[in-house]
Design a protein around this motif. Structure first.
Motif, short mmCIF file in Angstrom:
data_model
loop_
_atom_site.label_atom_id
_atom_site.label_comp_id
_atom_site.label_asym_id
_atom_site.label_seq_id
_atom_site.Cartn_x
_atom_site.Cartn_y
_atom_site.Cartn_z
N GLY A 251 0.05 4.58 -10.75
CA GLY A 251 -1.28 5.17 -11.25
C GLY A 251 -2.55 4.35 -10.35
N SER A 252 -3.53 4.44 -11.04
CA SER A 252 -4.96 4.28 -10.42
C SER A 252 -5.61 2.93 -10.79
CB SER A 252 -5.93 5.51 -10.93
OG SER A 252 -5.81 5.33 -12.31
N PHE A 253 -4.88 2.02 -11.58
CA PHE A 253 -5.35 0.59 -11.56
C PHE A 253 -4.73 -0.18 -10.47
CE2 PHE A 253 -5.23 0.75 -16.76
CZ PHE A 253 -6.09 1.79 -16.77
N ALA A 254 -5.49 0.43 -9.48
CA ALA A 254 -4.95 -0.17 -8.19
C ALA A 254 -6.15 0.23 -7.11
CB ALA A 254 -3.57 0.29 -7.70
N GLN A 255 -6.13 -0.28 -5.78
CA GLN A 255 -7.03 -0.09 -4.89
C GLN A 255 -6.66 1.38 -4.35
OE1 GLN A 255 -6.34 -3.82 -2.80
NE2 GLN A 255 -8.37 -4.20 -2.89
N TYR A 256 -5.55 1.90 -4.35
CA TYR A 256 -4.90 3.20 -3.77
C TYR A 256 -3.96 3.80 -4.66
CZ TYR A 256 -6.98 1.05 0.51
OH TYR A 256 -7.76 0.55 1.42
N VAL A 257 -3.80 5.00 -4.57
CA VAL A 257 -2.92 5.91 -5.29
C VAL A 257 -2.33 6.97 -4.59
CG1 VAL A 257 -4.28 7.23 -6.61
CG2 VAL A 257 -2.13 6.57 -7.53
N ARG A 258 -1.08 7.33 -4.69
CA ARG A 258 -0.62 8.28 -3.96
C ARG A 258 -0.39 9.48 -4.80
NH1 ARG A 258 4.44 10.66 -3.42
NH2 ARG A 258 5.36 9.03 -4.76
N ASP B 269 0.69 -1.07 0.15
CA ASP B 269 0.23 -0.34 -0.17
C ASP B 269 0.91 1.33 0.00
OD1 ASP B 269 -2.05 -1.72 0.11
OD2 ASP B 269 -2.53 -1.23 2.27
N PRO B 270 0.70 2.34 -0.67
CA PRO B 270 1.19 3.53 -0.69
C PRO B 270 1.01 4.29 0.75
CG PRO B 270 -0.64 3.83 -2.11
CD PRO B 270 -0.85 2.28 -1.73
N SER B 271 1.97 5.21 1.07
CA SER B 271 2.10 5.98 2.25
C SER B 271 2.34 7.34 1.76
CB SER B 271 3.11 5.30 3.33
OG SER B 271 4.24 5.47 2.83
N PRO B 272 1.65 8.28 2.35
CA PRO B 272 1.78 9.73 2.00
C PRO B 272 3.25 10.18 2.39
CG PRO B 272 0.46 9.78 3.96
CD PRO B 272 0.85 8.42 3.46
N GLY B 273 3.89 11.07 1.52
CA GLY B 273 5.13 11.64 2.08
C GLY B 273 4.42 13.01 2.81
N SER B 274 5.15 14.00 2.89
CA SER B 274 4.60 15.30 3.80
C SER B 274 3.70 15.71 3.14
CB SER B 274 5.86 16.00 4.10
OG SER B 274 6.76 16.58 2.88
N GLY B 275 3.83 16.20 1.55
CA GLY B 275 2.86 17.07 1.03
C GLY B 275 1.99 15.92 0.21
N ASP B 276 1.70 14.73 0.41
CA ASP B 276 1.02 14.03 -0.49
C ASP B 276 -0.46 13.53 0.37
OD1 ASP B 276 3.42 13.88 -1.79
OD2 ASP B 276 4.00 12.10 -1.29
N VAL B 277 -1.29 13.01 -0.56
CA VAL B 277 -2.34 12.38 -0.13
C VAL B 277 -2.35 11.01 -0.67
CG1 VAL B 277 -3.95 14.34 0.43
CG2 VAL B 277 -3.92 13.23 -1.75
N VAL B 278 -3.19 10.08 -0.11
CA VAL B 278 -3.33 8.58 -0.42
C VAL B 278 -4.88 8.51 -0.70
CG1 VAL B 278 -3.21 6.26 -0.13
CG2 VAL B 278 -1.53 7.60 0.47
N VAL B 279 -5.17 8.15 -1.96
CA VAL B 279 -6.77 8.03 -2.41
C VAL B 279 -7.11 6.68 -2.49
CG1 VAL B 279 -8.51 8.98 -4.18
CG2 VAL B 279 -6.37 10.48 -3.51
N GLU B 280 -7.98 6.37 -2.17
CA GLU B 280 -8.75 4.98 -2.23
C GLU B 280 -9.49 5.18 -3.53
OE1 GLU B 280 -11.92 1.69 -0.57
OE2 GLU B 280 -11.54 3.58 0.67
N ILE B 281 -9.48 4.30 -4.64
CA ILE B 281 -9.88 4.46 -5.85
C ILE B 281 -11.33 3.87 -6.10
CG2 ILE B 281 -9.65 4.13 -8.44
CD1 ILE B 281 -7.52 5.82 -7.16
N LYS B 282 -12.19 4.68 -6.30
CA LYS B 282 -13.71 4.37 -6.82
C LYS B 282 -13.93 3.98 -8.11
CE LYS B 282 -14.64 4.49 -2.23
NZ LYS B 282 -14.95 3.30 -1.28
N ALA B 283 -13.43 4.94 -9.00
CA ALA B 283 -13.61 4.44 -10.49
C ALA B 283 -12.28 5.14 -11.28
CB ALA B 283 -14.99 5.34 -10.76
#
Length: 345
Positions: A116-123, A20-34
């Motif tokens: 990228g986003s062909f995954a459950q999560y993306v940073r 699973d990705p983890s966020p750096g200081s200026g990042d967000v992690v998004v759970e992909i819905k579509a």
């Protein structure tokens, strides 16, 4: 997490469990819905994009929910519904501060420069600058339909070509971007003429409001087709496919003083542009690359104001495993419209 993964260009991707990705200081992690499956993803998988470093997870047209934030992120929190343009900026260079992150030399592109986003999560990096909150009226599927399709077409037609009602637009290539061009131009009161070799694509273009279509994309044929519908040729043209033939076909459709915008990625190298004609006939040739994150709220507003149904571009929905098949067969697919991955289980 589960992700579509490849470690060799052109080799069939696999569904793989990766960290699973983890966020750096200026990042967000998004759970992909579509997330949309785009021809640009196919080009990347084929090795046409120098920004991709192996191994890789593709996907760049997506929406989802923020599940983690870095310590320096100020504008986003867990639970927010978000999307991003397919080109993100660093937020600090001259191009970004001037309002043009789509040409930032240190671009952040999920699915290209990063996984990228062909995954459950993306940073997502530089989150405060690149991430955009979704209006409550927008579903995750609608947001994924924007991707590098509708939003890219919006910038190309509205910001670059500056189309206005009563004009005629020639569109070569009726994939996701081309069909988006049809919807936007029709909403603006522009007459749209479309060329694409695939019957399904032409049917989709007609259903979205194209005034006339042709399956002959040779430059001389496109010129004859367009000029038979409008005296002296089209006011504007867009190559939404990306090849020597499609670019020259779009240019052939133009009248003197016409405007062309190149959106489709051309991988053939030098294609012999008619520069002398550009000079003599004052033809304007422009490129267009994605859209600024700050402009996405205007795209949302345009869609709502003109009641554009962007879900009409969705041809089907699938899971990650099936998405692999859609990706590898995309170049030869006869499907009109886009496939969206909505099942990440």
């Amino acid at each position: 997490m589960k992700a579509v993964y490849y470690d060799r260009f052109g080799a069939r991707p696999v569904l793989k469990s990766v960290p699973d990705p983890s966020p750096g200081s200026g990042d967000v992690v998004v759970e992909i819905k579509a997330t949309g499956i785009c021809l640009s993803d196919w080009h990347g998988w084929q090795g046409h994009d120098p920004d991709i470093h192996l191994p890789h997870v593709p996907g760049h047209e997506f929406s989802g929910v923020v599940v983690a934030t870095g310590q320096d992120v100020k504008l986003f929190r867990k639970g927010m519904r978000v999307t991003v343009p397919f080109v993100g900026g660093c937020g600090v260079c001259g191009f970004c501060t001037e309002g043009n992150p789509q040409i930032c030399p240190d671009q952040f592109q999920p699915g290209f420069t990063h996984w990228g986003s062909f995954a459950q999560y993306v940073r997502i990096g530089y989150a405060d600058f690149n991430v955009v909150e979704l209006p409550l009226s927008f579903t995750f599927e609608m947001a994924a339909s924007l991707g590098c399709r509708f939003s890219t077409a919006f910038r190309a037609l509205v910001d670059r070509l500056k189309l206005s009602g009563g004009e005629v637009l020639a569109v070569v290539g009726a994939g996701g971007v081309g069909l988006s061009c049809v919807q936007i131009a029709v909403a603006l009161g522009v007459t749209v003429l479309v060329a694409d070799p695939k019957p399904a694509a032409l049917k989709a273009a007609t259903n979205l409001g194209a005034a006339a279509v042709t399956n002959d994309v040779r430059p001389e044929a496109v010129k004859e087709f367009v000029w038979s519908h409008v005296r002296n040729g089209a006011h504007a043209s867009v190559d939404a496919y990306g090849s020597k033939t499609s670019c020259h076909a779009a240019l052939a459709s133009l009248r003197r003083g016409g405007r062309h915008v190149q959106v489709g990625l051309i991988t053939e190298g030098q294609i012999g542009l008619p520069v002398s004609r550009f000079i003599a006939e004052e033809i304007n040739f422009m490129g267009s690359h994605g859209i600024q994150s700050a402009r996405l709220p205007d795209v949302f507003e345009f869609i709502e104001r003109h009641e554009v149904d962007i879900t009409k571009m969705i041809a089907g929905r699938c899971d990650l495993e099936t998405g692999i098949e859609h990706l590898v067969t995309m170049q030869g697919s006869g499907v009109g419209g886009m496939q969206i991955i909505t099942d990440f289980s």
